[in-house]
Design a protein around this motif. Sequence first.
Motif, PDB file in Angstrom:
ATOM      1  N   ILE A   1       0.856  -1.189   0.000  1.00 31.29           N
ATOM      2  CA  ILE A   1       0.000   0.000   0.000  1.00 31.29           C
ATOM      3  C   ILE A   1       0.894   1.241   0.000  1.00 31.29           C
ATOM      4  O   ILE A   1       1.757   1.382   0.875  1.00 31.29           O
ATOM      5  N   PRO A   2       0.705   2.138  -0.985  1.00 32.21           N
ATOM      6  CA  PRO A   2       1.607   3.297  -1.116  1.00 32.21           C
ATOM      7  C   PRO A   2       1.788   4.122   0.162  1.00 32.21           C
ATOM      8  O   PRO A   2       2.917   4.493   0.490  1.00 32.21           O
ATOM      9  N   ILE A   3       0.721   4.395   0.892  1.00 37.42           N
ATOM     10  CA  ILE A   3       0.859   5.223   2.098  1.00 37.42           C
ATOM     11  C   ILE A   3       1.707   4.514   3.154  1.00 37.42           C
ATOM     12  O   ILE A   3       2.435   5.152   3.914  1.00 37.42           O
ATOM     13  N   VAL A   4       1.655   3.184   3.178  1.00 42.63           N
ATOM     14  CA  VAL A   4       2.483   2.421   4.124  1.00 42.63           C
ATOM     15  C   VAL A   4       3.945   2.544   3.715  1.00 42.63           C
ATOM     16  O   VAL A   4       4.832   2.730   4.562  1.00 42.63           O
ATOM     17  N   GLN A   5       4.200   2.471   2.417  1.00 46.80           N
ATOM     18  CA  GLN A   5       5.573   2.631   1.926  1.00 46.80           C
ATOM     19  C   GLN A   5       6.102   4.022   2.286  1.00 46.80           C
ATOM     20  O   GLN A   5       7.234   4.161   2.743  1.00 46.80           O
ATOM     21  N   GLU A   6       5.261   5.041   2.105  1.00 41.39           N
ATOM     22  CA  GLU A   6       5.666   6.408   2.437  1.00 41.39           C
ATOM     23  C   GLU A   6       5.897   6.556   3.940  1.00 41.39           C
ATOM     24  O   GLU A   6       6.843   7.221   4.376  1.00 41.39           O
ATOM     25  N   PHE A   7       5.036   5.913   4.736  1.00 42.96           N
ATOM     26  CA  PHE A   7       5.178   5.947   6.191  1.00 42.96           C
ATOM     27  C   PHE A   7       6.514   5.325   6.601  1.00 42.96           C
ATOM     28  O   PHE A   7       7.261   5.906   7.395  1.00 42.96           O
ATOM     29  N   LYS A   8       6.809   4.159   6.046  1.00 40.68           N
ATOM     30  CA  LYS A   8       8.067   3.480   6.394  1.00 40.68           C
ATOM     31  C   LYS A   8       9.278   4.298   5.972  1.00 40.68           C
ATOM     32  O   LYS A   8      10.275   4.358   6.682  1.00 40.68           O
ATOM     33  N   GLN A   9       9.176   4.941   4.809  1.00 33.54           N
ATOM     34  CA  GLN A   9      10.271   5.781   4.340  1.00 33.54           C
ATOM     35  C   GLN A   9      10.461   6.962   5.286  1.00 33.54           C
ATOM     36  O   GLN A   9      11.582   7.287   5.671  1.00 33.54           O
TER      37      GLN A   9
END
Length: 144
Positions: A86-94
Amino acid sequence: MEKKYTKEEIIEKAYEIAHMIANTEQVDFFKRAEAQINENQKVRESISSLKSLQKQAVNFQQYGKERALNIIEGKISNIEEEIDAIPIVQEFKQSQGEVNELLQLVSTTIANGVTNEVIKSTDGDLLRGETGSYVKNTTYNHLQ
């Protein structure tokens, strides 16, 4: 003579730095991404399923149910992959990584700064990372 600082003064400065870090773009983005994740129904459902499966895995592990444990671990892995996609999860992790990087940088800078200050204040060798007393004692020992 240089000013001597108290532990309280240092802790006060640490709170100041913490406040500064908490008000960076990285932390701002982190907070927004976290809020979006918490508002995302699919993510919430997936996390709920994940927690349930993790509890089952612990139970299967305690009772030595290897086959059941392997099946559950496969399901856990699939859900984790779905969540990570999920893109927002990827952004959160970044953003989490960037905040951790900043904290690590501050920590390393302080540690190195203290070491360098001690070396300089004892007329040591900065390039070698040796304090003045070490330099004097090893030089003296080499001359004998």
